[in-house]
Design an enzyme around this catalytic site. Structure first.
Site, PDB file in Angstrom:
ATOM      1  N   ARG A 209      -2.075 -10.764  -4.293  1.00  0.00           N
ATOM      2  CA  ARG A 209      -2.611  -9.669  -5.100  1.00  0.00           C
ATOM      3  C   ARG A 209      -3.027  -8.531  -4.193  1.00  0.00           C
ATOM      4  NH1 ARG A 209      -3.784 -14.113  -7.895  1.00  0.00           N
ATOM      5  NH2 ARG A 209      -3.495 -14.072 -10.170  1.00  0.00           N
ATOM      6  N   ALA A 211      -4.239  -3.955  -4.365  1.00  0.00           N
ATOM      7  CA  ALA A 211      -4.917  -2.940  -5.164  1.00  0.00           C
ATOM      8  C   ALA A 211      -4.047  -2.452  -6.318  1.00  0.00           C
ATOM      9  CB  ALA A 211      -5.318  -1.769  -4.274  1.00  0.00           C
ATOM     10  N   GLY A 213      -1.279  -4.230  -7.764  1.00  0.00           N
ATOM     11  CA  GLY A 213      -0.634  -5.192  -8.629  1.00  0.00           C
ATOM     12  C   GLY A 213      -0.580  -6.578  -8.034  1.00  0.00           C
ATOM     13  N   LYS A 229       7.042  -7.873  -7.199  1.00  0.00           N
ATOM     14  CA  LYS A 229       5.760  -7.172  -7.204  1.00  0.00           C
ATOM     15  C   LYS A 229       5.627  -6.425  -8.527  1.00  0.00           C
ATOM     16  CE  LYS A 229       2.995  -3.989  -4.382  1.00  0.00           C
ATOM     17  NZ  LYS A 229       3.002  -3.170  -3.152  1.00  0.00           N
ATOM     18  N   ASP A 326      -0.990   2.002   5.935  1.00  0.00           N
ATOM     19  CA  ASP A 326      -1.772   0.834   5.534  1.00  0.00           C
ATOM     20  C   ASP A 326      -1.356  -0.392   6.343  1.00  0.00           C
ATOM     21  OD1 ASP A 326      -3.756  -0.447   4.139  1.00  0.00           O
ATOM     22  OD2 ASP A 326      -2.532  -0.873   2.381  1.00  0.00           O
TER      23      ASP A 326
END
Length: 500
Positions: A209, A211, A213, A229, A326
Site C-alpha cells: 500500500r 499514498a 493506492g 497497482k 521519491d
C-alpha cells in the site's frame, strides 16, 4: 538579421504578449523553445515557414486559437509540444504529413472533435499525449495496435468528467464500457482477467500500500504473475490523476534492467490501474526493516549498485532526464535474485539537466528529502542523490530513515553525530551482519564514505549518479570483488562527456 540562428532557447522566463511572427524569418532555426512563459494569442502561422525546424516547444503558456493547418509543411520537425495552453478547434489532419514526427504533445488544452486517422500513418511517432481535452469518438485502431506502450494516447477527456457521473468499481460490474480506456499488454490478458485473478481486488491479494493506492498480486491464466497497482478513486482529487499520468509518461518511455517494467494500464469506471512486472522479494524496506532480516553484505551491496545504475540511467541516459523525487527503500523492489528495480514513479518529473524545476509544494518521504528542496522547492537530480545516500545508510546501519528526536530525528543526522563522537568505526554498522570479517568492515566503511558525500548538505558537494556507480564499482574492486560486476555495467560515455 537572425538568418543564421539555429537554436533559440528562452524557456522559463517571464515573456508575455504575442509570439513574434517575425520568428518565421529565422530560416535556419532548428530548435525553438519558448515554453513556460506567459505568451498569449494564437500560434503564428509564420512559424510554419521554418523549413529546417526540428523541435518546436510552446507548451505551458496561455496560447489560444487553433493549431495552424499549415503545420503540415514543416517536414523536418520531429518534436512538437503545444501542451498546457488554451488551444481550441480540431487536431489538424495535416499533422499526418510530417513523416518524421516522433513526439506530439497536445495535452491539457480545449481541443475538440476526433483523433484524425491520418496520425496512424506517422510510423516514427513514439510519444503521443492527447489527454485532458474534449476529444470524442474512438481511437484509431492503427494507432493503438501498431505501436508499443511508449505511445501515450489513451487518457482522453474521460479523466476530466464530473466525478458524480463516474461510478465506482463494483463486484458485479466488470464489463468494459465505452468510457473505458485500456492499453492491453502484449501478453493479451484483459481487464476481466485482472478482476478474476484478484477476486475483484480482494484484500487478501494486496501485497503493498502507498499514498496513492494498493498493489495486488495477480496470477494470470498463462501462469504469468503481475503486480496490479490500483490507484484511488478520482473522487480523491487530481493528485491521483497526476500520479497515474506521471507513471505512464515516465515508465512508458524507458527500459532498463534496474527499472521496474510497466506492462500496461487501464482506466475503468473511476479506477486507474497500472500493470507491472511482479517482484517476488518485495521491497528493500520491508526486507531490511522487517522482523527478520538475513540480507548479508554482498547482497546488500548488489542491491545498492543496481539501484544506483537505475538512477544513473534516469539522470544521464534519458533525454530529457527523469528525476524520481521519491527514492526510498520501499520503492526499491527486488526480484528472486535480489536484483534491484527502482519503482513508483508517481512523483517523477522530466527535467532538462542541469536545470531545476520549481514545485508548488514539497513531495517525497520523511527522512529522504534533501534539505535544499525543503526550503527552495526547486528539484534537481541532486535531490535524488541525497535520497539515494539515505538508502545507502539504511543498508549500512540497518536503521530506518526516521530516528528519535533526541538522536537527531533522521538517519543522516544520527550517523554524522555518531561519527563526530566516535570517528568512522564499525560501531555505526548493522550488527546483524558478519562484522568479524575485516574485509567486509573495510568495504562497508568505504561505502559509508560514499553515502556521506551523497548526503552532503550542499548539493554542489554531491557527486552525480554516474560518479556514484563508478565509486561503488571501484570500491568493490579494491576489496577483492565482493560481487561480480559485468563489464557492461560500467556507465557508458556520452557525447557530452569530456573527451578522453
Amino acid at each position: 538579421m537572425l538568418g543564421s540562428l539555429t537554436d533559440l532557447i528562452l524557456w522559463d522566463n517571464q515573456l508575455s504578449g504575442f509570439t513574434p511572427k517575425e520568428l518565421g524569418n529565422c530560416t535556419s532555426l532548428q530548435t525553438l523553445a519558448l515554453y513556460a512563459n506567459t505568451l498569449v494569442g494564437p500560434i503564428p502561422v509564420e512559424l510554419t515557414n521554418l523549413k529546417f525546424l526540428k523541435k518546436l516547444y510552446l507548451y505551458r503558456n496561455q496560447l489560444n486559437g487553433t493549431v495552424p493547418r499549415q503545420i503540415g509543411n514543416m517536414s523536418m520537425v520531429t518534436e512538437i509540444d503545444f501542451s498546457e495552453n488554451y488551444l481550441t478547434g480540431e487536431i489538424p489532419v495535416e499533422l499526418g504529413q510530417i513523416k518524421g514526427l516522433s513526439l506530439l504533445y497536445l495535452f491539457q488544452n480545449q481541443l475538440t472533435g476526433v483523433i484524425p486517422n491520418e496520425i496512424s500513418s506517422l510510423r516514427n511517432l513514439t510519444k503521443l499525449d492527447l489527454s485532458i481535452n474534449k476529444l470524442t469518438g474512438s481511437i484509431p485502431s492503427a494507432v493503438v495496435g501498431g505501436v508499443s506502450l511508449i505511445l501515450i494516447v489513451v487518457i482522453l477527456y474521460f479523466m476530466r468528467r464530473p466525478v458524480e457521473t463516474v461510478p465506482s468499481l463494483q463486484d458485479d460490474d466488470v464489463s468494459i464500457s465505452e468510457s473505458d480506456i485500456y492499453f492491453r499488454p502484449k501478453e493479451g490478458f484483459t481487464f476481466q482477467d485482472l478482476v478474476e485473478a484478484t477476486h475483484h481486488f480482494h484484500e487478501s491479494y494486496a501485497v503493498g500500500r502507498g499514498a496513492c493506492g494498493t498493489v495486488y498480486k495477480a496470477v494470470m491464466h498463462s501462469g504469468q504473475v503481475i503486480a496490479v497497482k490500483k490507484l484511488s478513486s478520482n473522487r480523491e482529487g487530481s493528485n491521483i490523476e497526476n500520479s497515474f499520468r506521471a507513471e505512464i509518461l515516465t515508465l512508458g518511455n524507458i527500459r532498463h534492467r534496474n527499472i521496474v517494467k510497466l506492462y500496461g494500464f487501464c482506466y475503468h469506471q473511476g479506477s486507474n490501474l497500472l500493470l507491472y512486472e511482479y517482484m517476488t522479494k518485495g521491497s528493500l524496506g520491508e526486507l531490511l526493516h522487517g522482523p527478520s532480516c538475513d540480507l548479508d553484505w554482498p547482497t546488500r551491496f548488489t542491491i545498492a549498485l543496481g539501484a544506483a545504475e537505475g538512477l544513473a540511467y534516469l539522470h544521464h541516459d534519458c533525454r530529457p532526464s527523469i528525476i524520481h523525487r521519491d527514492i526510498k527503500s520501499n520503492n526499491i523492489l527486488l526480484d528472486d535474485k535480489f536484483e534491484a528495480h527502482v519503482g513508483d514513479f508517481g512523483l517523477a518529473k522530466v527535467v532538462d539537466l542541469p536545470y531545476s524545476k520549481s514545485m508548488s509544494a514539497v513531495a517525497g518521504s520523511y527522512g529522504y528529502i534533501a534539505p535544499e528542496y525543503a526550503y527552495t522547492l526547486k528539484v534537481t537530480e541532486k535531490c535524488d542523490i541525497y535520497s539515494y545516500g539515505v538508502v545507502l545508510l539504511e543498508l549500512l546501519t540497518g536503521r530506518t530513515p526516521v530516528q528519535p528526536l533526541e538522536q537527531g530525528g533522521d538517519l543522516v543526522t544520527w550517523v554524522k553525530q555518531y561519527i563526530r563522537g566516535h570517528s568512522l568505526t564499525s560501531g555505526v554498522l548493522d550488527r546483524r551482519l558478519d562484522l568479524e570479517d575485516q574485509r567486509i568492515i573495510d568495504h562497508m566503511i568505504t561505502v559509508m564514505k560514499i553515502a556521506l558525500v551523497c548526503t552532503s548538505i550542499s548539493p554542489l558537494d554531491r557527486p552525480s549518479m554516474r560518479e556514484v556507480v563508478l565509486m561503488l564499482i571501484e570500491s568493490n574492486e579494491q576489496q577483492g570483488n565482493f560481487i561480480a560486476v559485468p563489464e557492461n555495467d560500467l556507465p557508458p560515455r556520452h557525447e557530452d562527456d569530456d573527451a578522453p
